[in-house]
Design a protein around this motif. Structure first.
Motif, PDB file in Angstrom:
ATOM      1  N   ILE A 187      14.179 -35.297 -14.584  1.00  0.00           N
ATOM      2  CA  ILE A 187      15.225 -34.385 -15.080  1.00  0.00           C
ATOM      3  C   ILE A 187      16.525 -34.600 -14.312  1.00  0.00           C
ATOM      4  O   ILE A 187      17.604 -34.743 -14.904  1.00  0.00           O
ATOM      5  N   ALA A 188      16.424 -34.626 -12.992  1.00  0.00           N
ATOM      6  CA  ALA A 188      17.617 -34.843 -12.177  1.00  0.00           C
ATOM      7  C   ALA A 188      18.192 -36.233 -12.406  1.00  0.00           C
ATOM      8  O   ALA A 188      19.416 -36.422 -12.435  1.00  0.00           O
ATOM      9  N   GLY A 189      17.311 -37.229 -12.595  1.00  0.00           N
ATOM     10  CA  GLY A 189      17.756 -38.602 -12.769  1.00  0.00           C
ATOM     11  C   GLY A 189      18.570 -38.827 -14.024  1.00  0.00           C
ATOM     12  O   GLY A 189      19.347 -39.781 -14.100  1.00  0.00           O
ATOM     13  N   ARG A 190      18.410 -37.962 -15.034  1.00  0.00           N
ATOM     14  CA  ARG A 190      19.236 -38.081 -16.235  1.00  0.00           C
ATOM     15  C   ARG A 190      20.701 -37.780 -15.913  1.00  0.00           C
ATOM     16  O   ARG A 190      21.615 -38.240 -16.605  1.00  0.00           O
ATOM     17  N   ILE A 191      20.936 -37.023 -14.873  1.00  0.00           N
ATOM     18  CA  ILE A 191      22.305 -36.734 -14.441  1.00  0.00           C
ATOM     19  C   ILE A 191      22.780 -37.802 -13.465  1.00  0.00           C
ATOM     20  O   ILE A 191      23.922 -38.289 -13.548  1.00  0.00           O
ATOM     21  N   GLY A 192      21.923 -38.182 -12.546  1.00  0.00           N
ATOM     22  CA  GLY A 192      22.286 -39.218 -11.574  1.00  0.00           C
ATOM     23  C   GLY A 192      21.333 -39.211 -10.399  1.00  0.00           C
ATOM     24  O   GLY A 192      20.236 -38.637 -10.463  1.00  0.00           O
ATOM     25  N   ASN A 193      21.749 -39.834  -9.316  1.00  0.00           N
ATOM     26  CA  ASN A 193      20.899 -39.943  -8.131  1.00  0.00           C
ATOM     27  C   ASN A 193      20.623 -38.579  -7.514  1.00  0.00           C
ATOM     28  O   ASN A 193      21.500 -37.713  -7.458  1.00  0.00           O
ATOM     29  N   LEU A 194      19.417 -38.410  -7.023  1.00  0.00           N
ATOM     30  CA  LEU A 194      19.066 -37.184  -6.321  1.00  0.00           C
ATOM     31  C   LEU A 194      19.687 -37.181  -4.929  1.00  0.00           C
ATOM     32  O   LEU A 194      19.922 -38.240  -4.339  1.00  0.00           O
ATOM     33  N   ALA A 207      23.693 -29.842 -22.415  1.00  0.00           N
ATOM     34  CA  ALA A 207      23.100 -29.228 -21.224  1.00  0.00           C
ATOM     35  C   ALA A 207      24.068 -29.209 -20.057  1.00  0.00           C
ATOM     36  O   ALA A 207      24.268 -28.166 -19.414  1.00  0.00           O
ATOM     37  N   VAL A 208      24.682 -30.358 -19.739  1.00  0.00           N
ATOM     38  CA  VAL A 208      25.572 -30.403 -18.573  1.00  0.00           C
ATOM     39  C   VAL A 208      26.863 -29.625 -18.838  1.00  0.00           C
ATOM     40  O   VAL A 208      27.445 -29.040 -17.915  1.00  0.00           O
ATOM     41  N   SER A 209      27.313 -29.581 -20.095  1.00  0.00           N
ATOM     42  CA  SER A 209      28.487 -28.767 -20.428  1.00  0.00           C
ATOM     43  C   SER A 209      28.192 -27.291 -20.215  1.00  0.00           C
ATOM     44  O   SER A 209      29.016 -26.547 -19.677  1.00  0.00           O
ATOM     45  N   HIS A 210      27.010 -26.866 -20.639  1.00  0.00           N
ATOM     46  CA  HIS A 210      26.610 -25.470 -20.433  1.00  0.00           C
ATOM     47  C   HIS A 210      26.492 -25.156 -18.940  1.00  0.00           C
ATOM     48  O   HIS A 210      26.914 -24.078 -18.497  1.00  0.00           O
ATOM     49  N   LEU A 211      25.937 -26.100 -18.187  1.00  0.00           N
ATOM     50  CA  LEU A 211      25.838 -25.912 -16.742  1.00  0.00           C
ATOM     51  C   LEU A 211      27.214 -25.751 -16.116  1.00  0.00           C
ATOM     52  O   LEU A 211      27.422 -24.919 -15.231  1.00  0.00           O
ATOM     53  N   ASN A 212      28.167 -26.548 -16.576  1.00  0.00           N
ATOM     54  CA  ASN A 212      29.519 -26.465 -16.043  1.00  0.00           C
ATOM     55  C   ASN A 212      30.174 -25.135 -16.395  1.00  0.00           C
ATOM     56  O   ASN A 212      30.947 -24.589 -15.600  1.00  0.00           O
ATOM     57  N   LYS A 213      29.876 -24.597 -17.562  1.00  0.00           N
ATOM     58  CA  LYS A 213      30.500 -23.343 -18.005  1.00  0.00           C
ATOM     59  C   LYS A 213      29.843 -22.118 -17.367  1.00  0.00           C
ATOM     60  O   LYS A 213      30.520 -21.201 -16.924  1.00  0.00           O
ATOM     61  N   PHE A 214      28.515 -22.097 -17.358  1.00  0.00           N
ATOM     62  CA  PHE A 214      27.793 -20.904 -16.931  1.00  0.00           C
ATOM     63  C   PHE A 214      27.091 -21.056 -15.586  1.00  0.00           C
ATOM     64  O   PHE A 214      26.763 -20.057 -14.953  1.00  0.00           O
ATOM     65  N   GLY A 215      26.811 -22.287 -15.175  1.00  0.00           N
ATOM     66  CA  GLY A 215      26.139 -22.502 -13.902  1.00  0.00           C
ATOM     67  C   GLY A 215      24.651 -22.248 -13.927  1.00  0.00           C
ATOM     68  O   GLY A 215      24.008 -22.225 -12.874  1.00  0.00           O
ATOM     69  N   LEU A 216      24.064 -22.083 -15.126  1.00  0.00           N
ATOM     70  CA  LEU A 216      22.638 -21.754 -15.224  1.00  0.00           C
ATOM     71  C   LEU A 216      22.087 -22.341 -16.516  1.00  0.00           C
ATOM     72  O   LEU A 216      22.674 -22.176 -17.591  1.00  0.00           O
ATOM     73  N   ASP A 245      21.516 -38.334 -25.705  1.00  0.00           N
ATOM     74  CA  ASP A 245      22.730 -38.103 -24.922  1.00  0.00           C
ATOM     75  C   ASP A 245      23.474 -36.861 -25.395  1.00  0.00           C
ATOM     76  O   ASP A 245      24.111 -36.166 -24.599  1.00  0.00           O
ATOM     77  N   GLU A 246      23.412 -36.574 -26.673  1.00  0.00           N
ATOM     78  CA  GLU A 246      24.096 -35.389 -27.185  1.00  0.00           C
ATOM     79  C   GLU A 246      23.465 -34.114 -26.624  1.00  0.00           C
ATOM     80  O   GLU A 246      24.168 -33.154 -26.282  1.00  0.00           O
ATOM     81  N   LYS A 290      28.792 -37.728 -14.381  1.00  0.00           N
ATOM     82  CA  LYS A 290      28.063 -37.708 -15.650  1.00  0.00           C
ATOM     83  C   LYS A 290      28.782 -36.847 -16.678  1.00  0.00           C
ATOM     84  O   LYS A 290      28.887 -37.218 -17.859  1.00  0.00           O
ATOM     85  N   LEU A 291      29.296 -35.698 -16.258  1.00  0.00           N
ATOM     86  CA  LEU A 291      30.001 -34.816 -17.182  1.00  0.00           C
ATOM     87  C   LEU A 291      31.222 -35.512 -17.776  1.00  0.00           C
ATOM     88  O   LEU A 291      31.464 -35.453 -18.987  1.00  0.00           O
ATOM     89  N   ARG A 292      31.997 -36.223 -16.943  1.00  0.00           N
ATOM     90  CA  ARG A 292      33.196 -36.907 -17.450  1.00  0.00           C
ATOM     91  C   ARG A 292      32.825 -38.028 -18.412  1.00  0.00           C
ATOM     92  O   ARG A 292      33.495 -38.226 -19.434  1.00  0.00           O
ATOM     93  N   VAL A 293      31.789 -38.785 -18.091  1.00  0.00           N
ATOM     94  CA  VAL A 293      31.351 -39.868 -18.983  1.00  0.00           C
ATOM     95  C   VAL A 293      31.008 -39.303 -20.358  1.00  0.00           C
ATOM     96  O   VAL A 293      31.409 -39.844 -21.399  1.00  0.00           O
ATOM     97  N   LEU A 294      30.255 -38.201 -20.384  1.00  0.00           N
ATOM     98  CA  LEU A 294      29.830 -37.622 -21.651  1.00  0.00           C
ATOM     99  C   LEU A 294      30.981 -36.928 -22.363  1.00  0.00           C
ATOM    100  O   LEU A 294      31.072 -36.964 -23.604  1.00  0.00           O
ATOM    101  N   GLU A 295      31.890 -36.283 -21.615  1.00  0.00           N
ATOM    102  CA  GLU A 295      33.073 -35.681 -22.230  1.00  0.00           C
ATOM    103  C   GLU A 295      33.919 -36.739 -22.927  1.00  0.00           C
ATOM    104  O   GLU A 295      34.393 -36.538 -24.053  1.00  0.00           O
ATOM    105  N   GLU A 296      34.110 -37.856 -22.265  1.00  0.00           N
ATOM    106  CA  GLU A 296      34.928 -38.923 -22.841  1.00  0.00           C
ATOM    107  C   GLU A 296      34.230 -39.522 -24.062  1.00  0.00           C
ATOM    108  O   GLU A 296      34.885 -39.849 -25.057  1.00  0.00           O
ATOM    109  N   LYS A 297      32.915 -39.646 -24.003  1.00  0.00           N
ATOM    110  CA  LYS A 297      32.164 -40.221 -25.118  1.00  0.00           C
ATOM    111  C   LYS A 297      32.194 -39.324 -26.346  1.00  0.00           C
ATOM    112  O   LYS A 297      32.406 -39.804 -27.478  1.00  0.00           O
ATOM    113  N   PHE A 298      31.988 -38.019 -26.157  1.00  0.00           N
ATOM    114  CA  PHE A 298      31.847 -37.123 -27.303  1.00  0.00           C
ATOM    115  C   PHE A 298      33.129 -36.373 -27.662  1.00  0.00           C
ATOM    116  O   PHE A 298      33.309 -35.984 -28.817  1.00  0.00           O
TER     117      PHE A 298
END
Length: 482
Positions: A241-248, A216-225, A210-211, A459-467
């Protein structure tokens, strides 16, 4: 430290708060050190000048719920429609309807589903409450409210409790939302910046930790790539890969789709030809937020991918020509996909901003989306010209300027995906393109998938709150509160 008695002041005397506070001080108490409940049926908010709330007070180690024995069962006076709670020494006004609507006791919110068990519309307009302060060993100072004219069906012993920390956060959130200042973690980039900051994540780490996923998702949110490596050579890898974030996101292309050359292609992406900078599915009402492309075969010469940060180009345009920028924020562009079995049609401006308070300029350039997909444009439908109309010509000039920035060599990042690599990018921000390739000399096959914005940010909010113990929504930082 012994529990401190709550101080209760009834404002029915209509004395100014500074007089009441002076009286309390002369009596030997320190009102600025305690949570204070002040109540009255009508308390004008302009009576109070508030300082920014600071961090929560430390809670003394007490038994679970403690209040002064001499005040057992004592409330702050007659029921009222408004109460003022001292938060860090400042009286802050709350409507009792807000306190009632926000109740999270097991009678009001189902403990398992976390869903509300009553409607806001169920709250009587004449609801009133009487308050006192109590201490919870986990949540610290709390306001407890006893209701008069409660929601029909609730028993007389129903109580609502809110922590001082939660009330403080509620005020902060309201002020920041009204203020129009947005917390923005995005990093705008050109070729040099993204080359230095590109992130490569190992597939196994991404899938198992999860870390690593949070990074990965934090970087995606910051840079978009974002790039993944060592991806297994199967068609299901992009689903995993997509399923780790959520539903396709399922579209008329399917849950997943193949980017490979074929005759009589219904999409230019399915040809070996050059494909210019664009975004996908802008002809739909909610285009996908993320696009994933997993390289299964990369044997054909050519076919390099390149990317451009449209937000960075938009900022450059705003600096060079505010007129061009505003034109792209207002002129409607039509996108469509019109085939015998599908007909999608939608109009949107090139640049979409987040809303900001009426009658004021935004405090920062809060870009929400950029919409740029020349291959899928339909004929313009509004402001299409006439002797005294200049909107279309203004758009033409602005689009020229924007295109030059998007496709500038300094703004383009080029990379040829190797087999076993996957790129993920923000489809509402990062433009993607592809050079032509020779399909006669080898196979080029990418497996693609989409993920919606709601799924990604959840997914980003769940992980932000967790870490991090906090999360962001509507540009406002929300801290985790018990």
């Amino acid at each position: 430290m012994a529990a401190m008695s709550p101080i209760s002041l009834n404002l029915a005397t209509k004395l100014p708060l500074r007089v009441l506070f002076a009286q309390a001080t002369r009596a030997g108490t320190r009102p600025w050190k305690l949570p204070i409940i002040l109540s009255n049926n009508i308390v004008p908010a302009r009576q109070f000048v508030s300082k920014p709330p600071s961090s929560a007070q430390q809670t003394p180690p007490q038994e679970h719920l403690v209040h002064d024995a001499s005040n057992e069962g004592q409330l702050d006076g007659k029921p009222a429609r408004h109460v003022a709670v001292s938060i860090d020494g400042d009286p802050r006004i709350f409507d009792t309807a807000f306190l009632r609507d926000s109740c999270t006791c097991s009678q009001c919110v189902d403990p398992d589903s976390k869903q509300k068990l009553f409607q806001t519309a169920d709250i009587p307009e004449d609801i009133e409450g009487s308050c006192r302060t109590v201490i919870d060993k986990e949540k610290g100072w709390m306001v407890e409210v006893v209701w008069q004219n409660d929601v029909p069906g609730y028993p007389p012993d129903h109580r609502t409790r809110h922590s001082i920390d939660w009330l403080r956060r509620s005020l902060n959130t309201e002020l920041e939302l009204r203020g129009g200042v947005r917390s923005d973690e995005r990093v705008l980039w050109d070729k040099d910046i993204i080359t230095k900051n590109n992130k490569w994540v190992d597939y196994n780490d991404y899938m198992a930790e999860d870390e690593a996923l949070f990074g990965a998702v934090s970087h995606l949110n910051k840079f978009g790539l974002l790039f993944l490596k060592n991806v297994p050579d199967t068609e299901e890898s992009v689903v995993e890969i997509a399923g780790r974030i959520g539903n396709l996101k399922d579209t008329f292309y399917g849950r997943t789709w193949d980017v490979r050359s074929k005759p009589k292609a219904e999409n230019i992406a399915y040809t070996p030809h050059y494909l210019g900078l664009h975004m996908d599915l802008l002809y739909t009402s909610n285009p996908p937020h993320l696009q994933l492309l997993h390289s299964l075969r990369a044997q054909a010469p050519g076919g390099e991918s390149f990317f451009s940060d449209s937000f960075y180009a938009a900022h450059q345009l705003h600096t060079s020509s505010a007129f061009h920028f505003r034109t792209l924020c207002t002129f409607p562009v039509t996108y469509e996909y019109h085939h015998p079995t599908q007909h999608y049609h939608y109009s949107r401006p090139t640049i979409e901003l987040f809303p900001y308070p009426k009658y004021s300029e935004p405090t920062n350039l809060a870009i929400r989306h950029v919409n740029w997909s020349p291959p899928f444009q339909g004929p313009f439908e509004g402001r299409i010209g006439g002797e005294n109309q200049t909107a279309l010509r203004s758009y033409l000039s602005a689009s020229h300027a924007f295109d030059q920035l998007l496709s500038s060599e300094n703004n383009l990042f080029e990379y040829r995906l190797n087999e076993g690599e996957c790129v993920i990018f923000d489809n509402r921000r990062v433009l993607h393109a592809r050079r032509a390739f020779d399909a006669t000399k080898g196979e080029r096959w990418l497996k693609g998938a989409y993920v919606d914005d709601d799924v990604f940010f959840s997914k980003l909010r769940v992980l932000e709150e967790k870490f991090n113990g906090r999360w962001i929504s509507d540009g406002v930082v929300r801290h985790s509160v018990k």
